[in-house]
Design an enzyme around this catalytic site. Structure first.
Site, PDB file in Angstrom:
ATOM      1  N   ASP A 270       5.437   8.040   8.981  1.00  0.00           N
ATOM      2  CA  ASP A 270       4.578   8.317   7.840  1.00  0.00           C
ATOM      3  C   ASP A 270       5.335   8.970   6.697  1.00  0.00           C
ATOM      4  O   ASP A 270       6.210   9.798   6.909  1.00  0.00           O
ATOM      5  CB  ASP A 270       3.415   9.219   8.258  1.00  0.00           C
ATOM      6  CG  ASP A 270       2.510   8.549   9.277  1.00  0.00           C
ATOM      7  OD1 ASP A 270       2.208   7.361   9.066  1.00  0.00           O
ATOM      8  OD2 ASP A 270       2.132   9.183  10.274  1.00  0.00           O
TER       9      ASP A 270
ATOM     10  N   GLU B  22      -8.943   2.345   9.929  1.00  0.00           N
ATOM     11  CA  GLU B  22      -7.988   2.958  10.843  1.00  0.00           C
ATOM     12  C   GLU B  22      -8.127   4.471  10.721  1.00  0.00           C
ATOM     13  O   GLU B  22      -7.926   5.039   9.653  1.00  0.00           O
ATOM     14  CB  GLU B  22      -6.558   2.533  10.485  1.00  0.00           C
ATOM     15  CG  GLU B  22      -6.311   1.045  10.667  1.00  0.00           C
ATOM     16  CD  GLU B  22      -4.953   0.620  10.155  1.00  0.00           C
ATOM     17  OE1 GLU B  22      -4.091   1.503   9.945  1.00  0.00           O
ATOM     18  OE2 GLU B  22      -4.768  -0.592   9.942  1.00  0.00           O
TER      19      GLU B  22
END
Length: 257
Positions: A56, A45
């Site tokens: 995140d 990814e």
């Protein structure tokens, strides 16, 4: 057949690695991808950095900030990857937020992904309903698999809806928190993995968030097809010789070294 689907058919537990494009240095992207494949990783990814990465944790947020400072943009990433398929065969997925894709133009972005050999996209802030109504036809026209995230809080009804419009794997977030490495999973997460595993979904599941070593990889893949490591790998390549010792990191995850 899409490379993701081919990989999912293999009789093994899959290891997917996330890293931020343009980090730690702007020109590291292609080399990291090549070294990850050589080290035995099944899927990659590639994070497209964004200024406001809500899902995140601090490690990946910091890497995104640095990558943007380094000069990483959508166009730079596409340019870095234009010849990637001459040296890399495993599935490549771009993971990013919807705003940069929308600014680029959704169809233009998908077309470019197809041209350079990207197999799928993970867009955490693109609601499944919006994708289904507005963008699914475009993604499918360009042979792209869109991967959706589920969490322990996602209802069974919603999971089955996501499963019904997916054609690859489901990204099973291990907890409701942001990304980040953890030492292990508790009973609550283990029961969540088991619950999803028992739903007999048509798409296999790959677990992300909190995978950092052989122990957590093994735990996460007990009921799932594979697992994704992000923060722990980003931390590794941030060290002095991290980019040069990718094989050591991957070996420790796969072989309990």
């Amino acid at each position: 057949m899409n490379r993701i689907n081919q990989k999912l058919r293999e009789d093994k537990k899959l290891l997917s690695i996330y890293f931020t494009a343009g980090y730690p240095n702007i020109d590291d992207t292609a080399k990291i991808i090549q070294d990850l494949e050589k080290s035995g990783v099944d899927m990659i990814e590639i994070g497209l950095p964004f200024s406001d990465p809500l899902a995140d944790g601090p490690t990946i947020q910091d890497s995104s900030t640095q990558a943007l400072k380094n000069g990483m943009t959508t166009n730079v990433l596409f340019d870095q990857l234009k010849a990637i398929r001459t040296s890399v065969n495993i599935p490549l997925i771009i993971m990013g937020y919807f705003n940069p894709i929308f600014q680029y133009g959704v169809e233009a972005f998908c077309k470019k992904c197809q041209e350079i050999g990207i197999d799928g996209l993970i867009i955490p802030d693109l609601p499944v309903d919006v994708y289904h109504e507005k963008y699914q036809d475009i993604f499918e026209t360009y042979g792209l698999i869109n991967v959706f995230l589920i969490t322990p809080q996602t209802s069974d009804e919603r999971i089955r809806y996501i499963d019904s419009i997916s054609n690859g794997f489901i990204y099973m977030v291990s907890s409701a928190s942001t990304t980040g490495a953890k030492s292990g999973f508790g009973e609550e997460q283990a029961s969540y993995f088991e619950r999803i595993g028992n739903m007999n979904l048509k798409n296999p599941q790959i677990v992300g968030f909190g995978i950092s070593n052989n122990q957590t990889f093994t735990q996460a893949t007990q009921y799932a097809k594979g697992a994704i490591i992000g923060s722990a790998f980003v931390k590794h390549i941030a060290t002095d010789h991290g980019v040069k010792t990718i094989d050591n990191f991957i070996s420790s995850v796969l072989n309990n070294g």
